[in-house]
Every structure is written in C-alpha cells, then in structure tokens.
Design an enzyme around this catalytic site. Structure first.
Site, short mmCIF file in Angstrom:
data_model
loop_
_atom_site.label_atom_id
_atom_site.label_comp_id
_atom_site.label_asym_id
_atom_site.label_seq_id
_atom_site.Cartn_x
_atom_site.Cartn_y
_atom_site.Cartn_z
N ASP A 284 42.44 73.00 116.55
CA ASP A 284 41.09 72.81 117.07
C ASP A 284 40.12 72.62 115.90
O ASP A 284 40.22 73.32 114.88
CB ASP A 284 40.66 74.00 117.92
CG ASP A 284 39.44 73.69 118.76
OD1 ASP A 284 39.37 72.59 119.31
OD2 ASP A 284 38.55 74.55 118.87
N HIS B 10 26.40 71.41 116.88
CA HIS B 10 26.99 72.70 117.21
C HIS B 10 27.10 73.58 115.96
O HIS B 10 26.69 74.76 115.98
CB HIS B 10 28.38 72.50 117.82
CG HIS B 10 29.17 73.76 118.01
ND1 HIS B 10 28.81 74.73 118.93
CD2 HIS B 10 30.28 74.23 117.38
CE1 HIS B 10 29.68 75.73 118.87
NE2 HIS B 10 30.57 75.45 117.94
N GLU C 43 33.77 76.33 125.53
CA GLU C 43 33.50 75.29 124.55
C GLU C 43 33.91 73.96 125.16
O GLU C 43 35.09 73.74 125.45
CB GLU C 43 34.26 75.54 123.24
CG GLU C 43 33.69 76.70 122.45
CD GLU C 43 34.23 76.81 121.05
OE1 GLU C 43 33.59 77.50 120.23
OE2 GLU C 43 35.28 76.21 120.76
N GLU D 290 34.97 70.41 125.09
CA GLU D 290 35.63 69.61 124.06
C GLU D 290 36.40 68.44 124.68
O GLU D 290 36.60 68.37 125.90
CB GLU D 290 36.61 70.47 123.25
CG GLU D 290 35.98 71.67 122.57
CD GLU D 290 36.91 72.32 121.57
OE1 GLU D 290 37.84 71.64 121.06
OE2 GLU D 290 36.71 73.52 121.28
N ASP E 116 37.92 75.23 125.33
CA ASP E 116 38.46 76.23 124.41
C ASP E 116 37.70 77.54 124.65
O ASP E 116 36.74 77.86 123.97
CB ASP E 116 38.28 75.74 122.97
CG ASP E 116 38.95 76.66 121.96
OD1 ASP E 116 39.96 77.29 122.32
OD2 ASP E 116 38.47 76.74 120.83
N ARG F 258 33.45 85.72 122.08
CA ARG F 258 32.60 85.70 120.89
C ARG F 258 32.54 87.06 120.19
O ARG F 258 32.42 87.11 118.95
CB ARG F 258 31.18 85.26 121.27
CG ARG F 258 31.09 83.87 121.86
CD ARG F 258 31.56 82.81 120.92
NE ARG F 258 31.35 81.47 121.48
CZ ARG F 258 31.79 80.35 120.93
NH1 ARG F 258 32.48 80.40 119.81
NH2 ARG F 258 31.56 79.18 121.49
N GLN G 48 35.85 87.48 118.38
CA GLN G 48 35.88 86.51 117.30
C GLN G 48 34.99 86.95 116.13
O GLN G 48 35.37 86.83 114.96
CB GLN G 48 35.43 85.15 117.82
CG GLN G 48 35.41 84.04 116.78
CD GLN G 48 34.89 82.72 117.35
OE1 GLN G 48 34.62 82.60 118.54
NE2 GLN G 48 34.73 81.73 116.49
N LYS H 212 40.29 83.41 120.45
CA LYS H 212 40.52 82.06 120.96
C LYS H 212 41.88 81.90 121.64
O LYS H 212 42.04 81.04 122.52
CB LYS H 212 40.47 81.06 119.80
CG LYS H 212 39.14 80.98 119.08
CD LYS H 212 38.20 80.06 119.80
CE LYS H 212 37.01 79.71 118.92
NZ LYS H 212 36.11 78.75 119.57
N THR I 36 43.43 78.19 126.58
CA THR I 36 42.72 76.93 126.39
C THR I 36 43.08 76.05 127.58
O THR I 36 44.26 75.78 127.81
CB THR I 36 43.13 76.24 125.08
OG1 THR I 36 42.84 77.11 123.98
CG2 THR I 36 42.38 74.94 124.90
N THR J 89 33.65 71.98 119.74
CA THR J 89 32.58 71.99 120.72
C THR J 89 31.68 70.76 120.57
O THR J 89 31.24 70.44 119.48
CB THR J 89 31.73 73.26 120.58
OG1 THR J 89 32.59 74.40 120.67
CG2 THR J 89 30.67 73.33 121.67
N GLU K 102 25.27 78.79 122.25
CA GLU K 102 24.11 77.99 121.87
C GLU K 102 23.06 77.95 122.98
O GLU K 102 21.86 78.07 122.72
CB GLU K 102 24.54 76.56 121.58
CG GLU K 102 25.50 76.40 120.42
CD GLU K 102 26.10 75.02 120.42
OE1 GLU K 102 25.48 74.11 119.84
OE2 GLU K 102 27.19 74.84 121.00
#
Length: 410
Positions: free
Chosen positions: A123, A130, A196, A198, A230, A234, A237, A250, A254, A344, A358
């Site tokens: 990824d 982003h 995310e 993608e 994805d 947070r 992470q 993560k 997915t 992202t 975001e």
C-alpha cells in the site's frame, strides 16, 4: 398477449456496465454454491465466461473455465486483449444471442467472491493532499511532508491474507493504544476506526527476481484495477508505527471490490498527473512517457448511505506506473495476483478528503450524519465506496462498489 421480456443484452443507454466496460469477477449460483466461476458484469447481470467460451468454441475456453482470475492474469497482455475482444463480440453481435442469453445470471441471484488469489499486498501514500493533511495534523509545528515524499512513492508491505471481498463484515480490531497524555498503554478495541478510499491495481504477468520493471512496462504487467478500502485503526497505528510503520493498525482487513476493471476499458480516462515541482530520478521520471500516467476516476464515499466525500483520483501525485517501478527497482519480483493500493485519495477541498482522520481533523470536527455525529466509525456503520471514470464516446465506466459493515470486537 403478454409483453415480450427484455433481453439482459439490451441495456439502458448510458449503463456504466455496458460492453465498453466488462469487468471481471468470480461468482457462484444458489444451486451450485461451492462451484466458483469466472464471470463478467453486463448491466445488472453476470455472464458465465467459461460456459460462453465453450459454447462459442473459443481457443481460451480452458483458460476461462477456472474458479478465479489467476490463470488469465498470468496469460499476459495478448491474451487479455484477445479475450476482451471476444467478450465484446459475444455480447454485442446478434447472432450470438441465443448462445449467450441463457448464460447470463441476475446479479441478485449470485454470490460474489474474491476474484483472484492475492499474492503480495503493498500500500502506498501517494496523494500530496492526504499526506499534507496528515502531516499538519500530527506535526503542526513541523514540515507537513517528510523530506523523501516528493522523491519516491512511499509504501509499506501489508498482509495479503486479510484482503476481503466487498460485503464482508469487518471486525473492530483490538490492540495497544496510548494517547499522548496517558501514562502507559492500554489494550482494547480501537476507538479511532477509520477508512481510506483507494484504488487497487492487480498484477498479472510476473517479473523475475533482480529485474526492475520500467515505467513503460506498466501495461505489460498490470491487468486492471478496482476500488479498495484500507481500513485503519488510527489509535493502534499511532502507538505502533514508529519506527517501522503500519502493522496491526492496518493488517486486520482490507476490502476490495468484487469486480476488476481491465486497464483496456479505461483508456479514455487516462490523464496527466499533477505537475511535479522536484526533478525525479530517471527510473521515476515520466516526463517523456507517451502514455499519460494518471487516471480520472471519481470516487464517492458514503457512511450508512450518506455521502461524506468525493475524492478525485486524478489529483494523485504518484502514478500507478511509478509505484510499480518503485516496488521493483531494488530487484523485488512481481507475482501473479500481487495487489498494490494507491494510498488514500484526497483532493484539495474538504469534501474531497478520503479518510475520517482528515474529514474530522482527527476528531476535532465531527461529521453530522442523519443518525448522529461521527468522528470515527461506530459498530454497525456501513461504509460504501463507488466510482466511475470517463469512457469512450461520452460513456461512463462504472467501478464495482466496495462495502463493509463494522461489527463489534471479538
């Protein structure tokens, strides 16, 4: 006299899943739930590709009578083109109707599966908007972008075993998390579960160990693309990612679409990437490439049916060809079924941001949804991503949706 039933081959004008598209998937029917078959989507039906190839005497009949896309992926670009040309003829030439119509199954009557066996998963982090937003959130007093960001596509190696097809429930992950003010880490379910938006690229033709793949060889190796979510915890992470990057935040899931759109269907969507403001090293320099490296894909993200974002893929700083070159420049080999995510997708406007991190500025600015405010995902939330790209002669090419529902931690 009863009205004549319309043939599934007679699509409404402008259908984004018409003969100009023909994305590939894998399906099973209710009467044979264990038998997986290769199919292509036409409107709101699925064509049994293997059965059609056999009925019409295709030289690719054996290749297409498989339970997943991997044999076709491995067959290479000439086979991809020949099969697509044959499929287009089968669903458009009137003399084939009597053979093809019985092999079309309504979408609502089939079960869709992961279209291919995933080999490796990588990824990337390729949207300047982003990356800048994330940098401003976590490094408000420093540079938004890291020093290497505009010199190479940054990525991480993910977990292929947790790639799941659209419609699969996503279990809220548990792990260690530690807020800046906490004296010590705690263990428990993530409280900052995110998305995310993608685009994922599917590798067909492999490459040899020690042999980098050049920018111009991108269409020789990449078969097609699909939407990808994805999922990201947070809080997990943030605590784990220094110094080696994403791991358990993560790797729990997915989600990918059940449909892979061939690159050949997206020629009209090719576009120039954004202007680069740093000189690139030769293996990444696409300024002299004849083929435009970007794709004009319009993504829509909805939570519980409410649209929260519309990220534009055309704004991505690093292209899929550059990402492939970066993946292999050290001699790493490609395998059939490799999947790599774009990272992202976010645009310059607030409503174009492709993650809740975001959109809510890390929880500072909650989203107003009909069922209440959201900073991050709650149990029961359903996230659905859809997209389309410009097609030939003013048509639209639909990308199959990717959807997932959050269920409580195990």
């Amino acid at each position: 006299m009863a009205p004549t039933q319309q043939s599934p081959l007679d699509l409404a004008e402008g259908d984004p899943f018409g003969p100009h598209n023909l994305p590939y998937g894998v399906f099973a029917t209710a009467d044979e739930p264990e038998r997986r078959r290769l199919g292509v989507r036409l409107g709101d039906h699925v064509l049994d590709v293997g059965a059609a190839a056999e009925a019409l005497g295709s030289p690719y009949a054996t290749l297409l009578a498989r339970p997943n896309l991997n044999p076709l992926l491995a067959a290479g670009r000439t086979a991809w083109h020949d099969v697509r040309r044959a499929l287009t003829a089968w669903v458009t030439i009137p003399s084939h109707r009597s053979s093809i119509e019985p092999l079309l199954h309504p979408l609502g009557d089939v079960t869709l599966h992961l279209p291919y066996e995933v080999a490796d998963y990588v990824d990337f982090y390729a949207s300047e908007h982003h990356a800048t937003n994330v940098g401003r959130i976590f490094r408000p007093d420093g540079d938004a972008l890291t020093p290497n960001w505009k010199h190479l596509p940054i990525g991480y190696h993910g977990r292929s075993g947790t790639i799941v097809v659209s419609g699969t429930d996503v279990v809220r992950p548990s792990g260690q998390r530690k807020a800046p003010a906490d004296p010590a880490p705690v263990f428990g379910p993530s409280v900052k579960l995110d998305i995310e938006a993608e685009v994922g690229f599917v590798v067909g033709k492999p490459s040899g160990l020690g042999t980098p793949v050049a920018l111009s060889d991108f269409p020789e190796h990449v078969f097609g693309l699909s939407l990808l979510n994805d999922w990201s915890a947070r809080d997990i992470q943030a605590w784990e990612y220094v110094p080696l990057g994403p791991f358990l935040g993560k790797s729990f899931a997915t989600s990918v679409s059940a449909w892979v759109t061939p690159l050949e269907a997206l020629e009209a969507a090719r576009t120039d990437p954004p202007v680069r403001d740093f000189a690139l090293l030769p293996y990444l320099d696409d300024s002299a490439e004849e083929d435009k490296g970007g794709y004009d894909i319009r993504i829509t993200v909805a939570v519980n049916g409410h649209v929260i974002a519309e990220p534009p893929f055309a704004t991505m700083y690093w292209t899929a060809a550059q990402q492939l070159a970066q993946m292999t420049v050290n001699g790493a080999s490609l395998r059939t079924g490799d999947l790599y995510g774009s990272g992202t997708v976010s645009g310059p406007e607030v409503h174009q941001r492709g993650s809740l991190l975001e959109l809510t500025w890390n929880g500072r600015d909650p989203l107003e949804l009909p069922e209440g405010k959201r900073t991050f995902l709650e149990d029961g939330d359903v996230v659905t991503m859809t997209a389309w790209a410009p097609g030939p002669d003013g048509t639209r090419v639909g990308l199959g949706e990717v959807s997932g529902r959050i269920v409580s931690a195990a």
